[in-house]
Design a protein around this motif. Structure first.
Motif, PDB file in Angstrom:
ATOM      1  N   TRP A  13       0.836  -1.202   0.000  1.00 45.65           N
ATOM      2  CA  TRP A  13       0.000   0.000   0.000  1.00 45.65           C
ATOM      3  C   TRP A  13       0.872   1.254   0.000  1.00 45.65           C
ATOM      4  N   ALA A  14       1.901   1.277   0.845  1.00 44.48           N
ATOM      5  CA  ALA A  14       2.767   2.454   0.965  1.00 44.48           C
ATOM      6  C   ALA A  14       3.533   2.750  -0.324  1.00 44.48           C
ATOM      7  N   ALA A  15       3.750   1.742  -1.165  1.00 41.56           N
ATOM      8  CA  ALA A  15       4.470   1.926  -2.423  1.00 41.56           C
ATOM      9  C   ALA A  15       3.563   2.416  -3.558  1.00 41.56           C
ATOM     10  N   LEU A  16       2.256   2.456  -3.339  1.00 38.68           N
ATOM     11  CA  LEU A  16       1.331   2.901  -4.383  1.00 38.68           C
ATOM     12  C   LEU A  16       1.464   4.403  -4.620  1.00 38.68           C
ATOM     13  N   PRO A  17       1.179   4.856  -5.851  1.00 35.12           N
ATOM     14  CA  PRO A  17       1.180   6.302  -6.102  1.00 35.12           C
ATOM     15  C   PRO A  17       0.170   6.989  -5.182  1.00 35.12           C
ATOM     16  N   GLU A  18       0.554   8.100  -4.627  1.00 30.60           N
ATOM     17  CA  GLU A  18      -0.284   8.905  -3.747  1.00 30.60           C
ATOM     18  C   GLU A  18      -0.677   8.194  -2.458  1.00 30.60           C
ATOM     19  N   ALA A  19       0.160   7.274  -1.974  1.00 30.87           N
ATOM     20  CA  ALA A  19      -0.163   6.563  -0.740  1.00 30.87           C
ATOM     21  C   ALA A  19      -0.358   7.533   0.420  1.00 30.87           C
ATOM     22  N   GLY A  20       0.390   8.600   0.451  1.00 33.15           N
ATOM     23  CA  GLY A  20       0.238   9.587   1.509  1.00 33.15           C
ATOM     24  C   GLY A  20      -1.035  10.396   1.422  1.00 33.15           C
ATOM     25  N   ARG A  21      -1.735  10.299   0.285  1.00 35.75           N
ATOM     26  CA  ARG A  21      -2.979  11.056   0.090  1.00 35.75           C
ATOM     27  C   ARG A  21      -4.130  10.137  -0.268  1.00 35.75           C
ATOM     28  N   ILE A  22      -4.043   8.904   0.032  1.00 36.05           N
ATOM     29  CA  ILE A  22      -5.007   7.839  -0.253  1.00 36.05           C
ATOM     30  C   ILE A  22      -4.955   7.477  -1.742  1.00 36.05           C
ATOM     31  N   PRO A  23      -4.360   6.348  -2.040  1.00 35.55           N
ATOM     32  CA  PRO A  23      -4.206   5.918  -3.436  1.00 35.55           C
ATOM     33  C   PRO A  23      -5.515   5.454  -4.061  1.00 35.55           C
ATOM     34  N   ALA A  24      -5.510   5.425  -5.373  1.00 36.03           N
ATOM     35  CA  ALA A  24      -6.665   4.933  -6.127  1.00 36.03           C
ATOM     36  C   ALA A  24      -6.717   3.411  -6.053  1.00 36.03           C
ATOM     37  N   THR A  42     -11.939  -6.417   0.083  1.00 34.14           N
ATOM     38  CA  THR A  42     -12.223  -5.022  -0.209  1.00 34.14           C
ATOM     39  C   THR A  42     -13.593  -4.714   0.392  1.00 34.14           C
ATOM     40  N   ALA A  43     -13.748  -3.471   0.803  1.00 32.43           N
ATOM     41  CA  ALA A  43     -15.009  -3.058   1.423  1.00 32.43           C
ATOM     42  C   ALA A  43     -15.298  -1.617   1.043  1.00 32.43           C
ATOM     43  N   ASP A  44     -16.575  -1.270   1.092  1.00 31.71           N
ATOM     44  CA  ASP A  44     -17.023   0.104   0.899  1.00 31.71           C
ATOM     45  C   ASP A  44     -17.280   0.714   2.265  1.00 31.71           C
ATOM     46  N   ARG A  45     -16.841   1.935   2.445  1.00 33.71           N
ATOM     47  CA  ARG A  45     -17.125   2.650   3.684  1.00 33.71           C
ATOM     48  C   ARG A  45     -18.616   2.971   3.722  1.00 33.71           C
ATOM     49  N   THR A  46     -19.213   2.770   4.885  1.00 33.62           N
ATOM     50  CA  THR A  46     -20.629   3.080   5.089  1.00 33.62           C
ATOM     51  C   THR A  46     -20.749   3.984   6.311  1.00 33.62           C
ATOM     52  N   ALA A  47     -21.952   4.457   6.563  1.00 30.31           N
ATOM     53  CA  ALA A  47     -22.172   5.313   7.728  1.00 30.31           C
ATOM     54  C   ALA A  47     -21.838   4.577   9.026  1.00 30.31           C
ATOM     55  N   GLU A  48     -22.060   3.261   9.050  1.00 29.91           N
ATOM     56  CA  GLU A  48     -21.810   2.470  10.258  1.00 29.91           C
ATOM     57  C   GLU A  48     -20.405   1.884  10.311  1.00 29.91           C
ATOM     58  N   GLY A  49     -19.651   1.929   9.256  1.00 31.85           N
ATOM     59  CA  GLY A  49     -18.317   1.312   9.228  1.00 31.85           C
ATOM     60  C   GLY A  49     -17.920   0.934   7.825  1.00 31.85           C
ATOM     61  N   ALA A  50     -18.193  -0.329   7.453  1.00 32.78           N
ATOM     62  CA  ALA A  50     -17.824  -0.814   6.123  1.00 32.78           C
ATOM     63  C   ALA A  50     -18.657  -2.041   5.778  1.00 32.78           C
ATOM     64  N   ARG A 120     -12.136   5.637  -4.971  1.00 31.06           N
ATOM     65  CA  ARG A 120     -12.891   5.146  -6.128  1.00 31.06           C
ATOM     66  C   ARG A 120     -12.395   5.852  -7.385  1.00 31.06           C
ATOM     67  N   PRO A 121     -12.819   5.413  -8.568  1.00 26.71           N
ATOM     68  CA  PRO A 121     -12.401   6.084  -9.804  1.00 26.71           C
ATOM     69  C   PRO A 121     -12.740   7.571  -9.851  1.00 26.71           C
ATOM     70  N   ASP A 122     -13.818   7.988  -9.186  1.00 28.81           N
ATOM     71  CA  ASP A 122     -14.164   9.417  -9.196  1.00 28.81           C
ATOM     72  C   ASP A 122     -13.376  10.219  -8.162  1.00 28.81           C
ATOM     73  N   GLY A 123     -12.476   9.553  -7.421  1.00 26.32           N
ATOM     74  CA  GLY A 123     -11.628  10.236  -6.449  1.00 26.32           C
ATOM     75  C   GLY A 123     -12.151  10.220  -5.021  1.00 26.32           C
ATOM     76  N   THR A 124     -13.347   9.703  -4.813  1.00 23.45           N
ATOM     77  CA  THR A 124     -13.925   9.648  -3.474  1.00 23.45           C
ATOM     78  C   THR A 124     -13.193   8.611  -2.621  1.00 23.45           C
ATOM     79  N   PRO A 125     -12.678   9.018  -1.469  1.00 21.68           N
ATOM     80  CA  PRO A 125     -11.981   8.057  -0.607  1.00 21.68           C
ATOM     81  C   PRO A 125     -12.973   7.278   0.258  1.00 21.68           C
ATOM     82  N   ASP A 126     -13.471   6.148  -0.264  1.00 21.04           N
ATOM     83  CA  ASP A 126     -14.449   5.382   0.506  1.00 21.04           C
ATOM     84  C   ASP A 126     -14.312   3.874   0.324  1.00 21.04           C
ATOM     85  N   ARG A 127     -13.158   3.446  -0.117  1.00 18.67           N
ATOM     86  CA  ARG A 127     -12.903   2.012  -0.256  1.00 18.67           C
ATOM     87  C   ARG A 127     -11.833   1.586   0.728  1.00 18.67           C
TER      88      ARG A 127
END
Length: 175
Positions: A13-24, A42-50, A120-127
């Motif tokens: 994960w740390a080696a991925l591009p933009e790891a410091g800013r949440i990678p795609a 893999t999981a989707d972030r939800t209001a209660e967790g994931a 996600r592909p649209d840039g939303t950090p929720d995975r």
């Protein structure tokens, strides 16, 4: 010191591009994890967790069911859920992996469960990308382990986002 499997996911994960800013999520290639693939999820972030999107065969065997769509918090004992929910929030807020140590009544030894944030592909950090790593060799299970109990949660590495602060303008709180 973490188990080598746990450390492998953290390093990948740390080696991925933009790891410091949440990678795609698209930049993470699960097959590069080799023998650890059955322990990935893999999981989707939800209001209660994931909620699980995909889970490896080892995880599904451990829980005794298909994991698609299952709320991650439902797998935890009620007293552990606040700590687990806080770990999900922490991984996104601090843009870094979080490792939890968990136990279960019908499981030998402990599990290290690492979660890391993704976009996600649209840039939303929720995975989330995650890995279950047993710290001792486990026999092939014929029954589910039951609810997990969280014992510890710790962020790994340096937080990449500034901590939240209180700001005021003319004596009025604005952030």
């Amino acid at each position: 010191m973490f188990h080598t499997g746990t450390q492998t996911l953290i390093d990948h994960w740390a080696a991925l591009p933009e790891a410091g800013r949440i990678p795609a999520r698209a930049d993470f290639e699960p097959m590069r994890m080799g023998r650890l693939v059955p322990q990935l999820f893999t999981a989707d972030r939800t209001a209660e967790g994931a909620a699980f999107r995909l889970a490896g065969g080892w995880i599904e065997t451990l829980h005794g069911r298909s994991m698609r769509g299952v709320s991650w918090l439902d797998l935890w004992a009620p007293e552990s859920r606040p700590l687990v929910a806080a770990a999900v929030i922490q991984t996104f807020r601090e843009a870094r992996p979080v490792v939890m140590v968990a136990e279960a009544a019908r499981l030998r030894g402990a599990l290290e469960i690492v979660i890391a944030p993704m976009r996600r592909p649209d840039g939303t950090p929720d995975r989330l990308i995650g890995l279950y790593q047993s710290v001792v060799a486990q026999e092939r299970r014929s029954e589910a382990v039951g609810p997990l109990t969280a014992r510890l949660s710790i962020g790994v590495g340096v937080p990449s986002r500034a901590p939240l602060t209180l700001a005021a303008l003319d004596g009025r709180r604005i952030a």
